[in-house]
Design a protein around this motif. Structure first.
Motif, short mmCIF file in Angstrom:
data_model
loop_
_atom_site.label_atom_id
_atom_site.label_comp_id
_atom_site.label_asym_id
_atom_site.label_seq_id
_atom_site.Cartn_x
_atom_site.Cartn_y
_atom_site.Cartn_z
N ARG A 93 0.79 -1.23 0.00
CA ARG A 93 0.00 -0.01 0.08
C ARG A 93 0.83 1.12 0.02
O ARG A 93 2.07 1.12 0.32
N GLU A 94 0.25 2.43 -0.04
CA GLU A 94 1.06 3.44 -0.50
C GLU A 94 0.38 4.73 0.41
O GLU A 94 -0.94 4.95 0.43
N SER A 95 1.14 5.39 1.19
CA SER A 95 0.60 6.67 2.10
C SER A 95 1.28 7.95 1.56
O SER A 95 2.36 7.85 1.09
N VAL A 96 0.49 8.94 1.52
CA VAL A 96 0.93 10.35 1.05
C VAL A 96 1.33 11.09 2.43
O VAL A 96 0.16 11.07 3.23
N VAL A 97 2.35 11.54 2.66
CA VAL A 97 2.97 12.38 3.78
C VAL A 97 3.35 13.71 3.45
O VAL A 97 4.44 13.76 2.66
N ALA A 98 2.64 14.61 3.56
CA ALA A 98 2.98 15.97 3.12
C ALA A 98 3.31 16.93 4.40
O ALA A 98 2.49 17.15 5.64
N THR A 99 4.46 17.48 4.30
CA THR A 99 4.85 18.13 5.41
C THR A 99 5.12 19.55 5.45
O THR A 99 5.83 19.90 4.37
N PHE A 100 4.42 20.64 6.07
CA PHE A 100 4.71 22.02 5.70
C PHE A 100 5.47 22.36 7.08
O PHE A 100 4.98 22.29 8.09
N LYS A 101 6.65 22.81 6.70
CA LYS A 101 7.48 23.12 7.82
C LYS A 101 7.17 24.46 8.38
O LYS A 101 6.94 25.47 7.68
N GLY A 102 7.13 24.67 9.72
CA GLY A 102 6.66 25.77 10.50
C GLY A 102 7.64 26.79 10.49
O GLY A 102 8.79 26.54 10.26
N LEU A 103 7.41 27.96 10.81
CA LEU A 103 8.29 29.17 11.07
C LEU A 103 9.04 29.03 12.14
O LEU A 103 10.30 29.35 12.08
N GLY A 104 8.63 27.95 13.10
CA GLY A 104 9.52 27.74 14.14
C GLY A 104 8.91 28.30 15.41
O GLY A 104 8.37 29.44 15.47
N GLY A 105 9.11 27.51 16.43
CA GLY A 105 8.65 27.98 17.74
C GLY A 105 7.41 27.52 18.10
O GLY A 105 6.82 27.73 19.32
N GLY A 106 6.83 26.54 17.50
CA GLY A 106 5.33 26.07 17.71
C GLY A 106 5.27 24.86 17.94
O GLY A 106 6.15 23.96 17.61
N ARG A 107 3.88 24.41 18.36
CA ARG A 107 3.73 22.72 18.35
C ARG A 107 3.51 22.08 17.05
O ARG A 107 2.77 22.63 16.20
N SER A 108 3.90 20.76 16.88
CA SER A 108 3.63 20.23 15.63
C SER A 108 2.43 19.39 15.77
O SER A 108 1.94 19.00 16.66
N VAL A 109 1.75 19.05 14.63
CA VAL A 109 0.53 18.38 14.57
C VAL A 109 0.47 17.39 13.31
O VAL A 109 0.80 17.89 12.42
N ILE A 110 -0.07 16.21 13.36
CA ILE A 110 -0.32 15.42 12.38
C ILE A 110 -2.08 15.45 12.14
O ILE A 110 -2.60 14.89 13.22
#
Length: 440
Positions: A79-96
């Motif tokens: 199977r295949e997943s698509v994982v797209a990451t928008f790199k934050g400006l910095g200093g914040g919390r990450s989310v999936i």
């Protein structure tokens, strides 16, 4: 900031089209299959400035933590997943943000009033194959990020969009987590099956174990086709399987009195249930013959923090106890097989993630959401159990899921628009935002 940023003009202009048009495009792509849907997601994410990765994996090779499934139940292919990451400006919390693009196998489309792959809107409902399970969630994760970026701002923390298979133990998000995907929180985007739509947050999921018990019988010593006259010399496995059934009923009654979770007790007055859903023996057209064996199958739901191992041990003890009280079963022990199992999980309403999501729902809908504790085996469990990542779920009002054998699967158009706005608000509230012109 979130109330003014998202509430008024967030969805006015969309360079990739209106959110509803994007969801309709995914429905049309579904006609060509899952790969076509994933391609559209990948293309849209790239246009938003995400780094996109296509992750190939085999569900059968993904490690299982606090869950199991039979080899036959797990998707055997790749199977295949698509994982797209928008790199934050910095200093914040990450989310999936994660959702699943795979739907039920296409069948019985003649029962639909509308073309399943046209994205027809009628009476405020958008119809399409898999739209409520879970193309709406896939569209929401892309459109939620887009809604933030359209304001000229960008998240401080990383936003990861994961469109990843789930059905029939495809285990896509688990594969990503075991591959090292991490964030400070996760949100599962999926329409609410309960009918509450955006008024509900999934922050609780009971565990579930499925099992099968097989017992042997013995035909009478005769060459006669009919066993009726000799039945007193036989061992009828149906009689024996009912002994197992009664033991499981007793287990269920004991657990109903002793296993308690406040959320479930308040919602339905009971925190655990054992359901015998299948009993089979003999032939439907040979009424005078003793069956060689009988099978009973069922499932048991259990709240966190109960473990799979403890629940399995309780079922084993009940079956073993029934066998110990019957001479035939002592010499011919029942065969108990556990078919699949998942652990329960929960996030407290006091957790910062829950508060951010609840505040987002309140701002967009004008209503305070509630926790629905009745979602057994919800995918919110995966990041929690597999990687210790706090996770909640939410999604628009939808219905007639194809997995339920119904037709004209749909989501409410306005509630879907609200879901997109809530997803954007979650990014603002959880990750923080800053002006994009200051981005390095």
């Amino acid at each position: 900031m979130g109330e003014n940023l998202i509430g008024e003009n967030l969805m006015d202009e969309d360079p990739m089209g209106d959110p509803v048009a994007f969801l309709q495009a995914l429905i049309r792509a579904q006609r060509q299959g899952e790969a076509a849907v994933q391609q559209r997601v990948a293309d849209a994410a790239r246009r938003l400035g995400c780094t996109v990765e296509r992750v190939r994996y085999r569900p059968s090779e993904v490690p299982m933590v606090a869950e199991f499934a039979s080899v036959q139940a797990i998707d055997a292919g790749e199977r295949e997943s698509v994982v797209a990451t928008f790199k934050g400006l910095g200093g914040g919390r990450s989310v999936i943000f994660f959702a699943h693009p795979d739907g039920e196998p296409v069948a019985a489309t003649e029962r639909w009033r509308h073309d399943p792959f046209a994205g027809v809107i009628e009476g405020g409902r958008l119809h399409g194959w898999g739209v409520a399970d879970d193309l709406a969630g896939v569209a929401t994760l892309v459109q939620g990020l887009q809604a933030v970026l359209e304001t000229g701002m960008a998240p401080l923390g990383d936003v990861i969009l994961a469109s990843t298979p789930s059905k029939r133990h495809a285990r896509g998000v688990s594969a990503l987590l075991h591959g090292g995907l991490r964030a400070d929180a996760a949100v599962y985007l999926h329409p609410a099956e309960s009918g509450a739509g955006m008024r509900e947050i999934k922050a609780f999921a009971s565990g579930l174990v499925e099992f099968r018990v097989t017992v042997d019988g013995r035909a009478p010593d005769t060459s006669e086709i009919s066993h009726a006259a000799f039945a007193h010399r036989a061992v009828n496995p149906i009689d024996k399987i009912w002994l197992i059934h009664r033991a499981l009923q007793a287990l269920d009654a004991r657990r109903g009195e002793t296993v308690r979770h406040p959320a479930l007790q308040q919602a339905i007055g009971r925190s655990t249930n054992l359901v015998v859903s299948h009993v089979a023996a003999g032939s439907s057209d040979a009424f005078a013959r003793i069956a060689p064996g009988a099978v009973l199958a069922g499932s048991l739901s259990f709240p966190p923090p109960e473990t799979l191992a403890d629940v399995q041990s309780a079922i084993e003890a009940a079956v073993r106890g029934a066998a110990a009280e019957d001479a035939w079963l002592r010499d011919h022990p029942p065969r108990l097989a556990f078919v699949s199992g998942v652990s329960g999980a929960e996030v407290s309403p006091e957790h910062p993630l829950y508060r951010v999501v609840a505040d987002a729902v309140r701002r967009v809908t004008g209503q305070a959401p509630h926790v629905n504790p009745l979602h057994t085996s919800s995918d919110i469990r995966n990041p929690i159990v597999q990687a210790g990542i706090p996770t909640v779920g939410l999604g628009p009002f939808g219905g007639d899921l194809t997995q339920n054998g119904l037709h004209d699967e749909w989501v409410d158009v306005e509630d879907y628009r609200r879901a997109v706005k809530v997803a954007a608000e979650v990014i603002v509230g959880w990750c923080g935002v800053g002006w994009r012109r200051f981005r390095a």
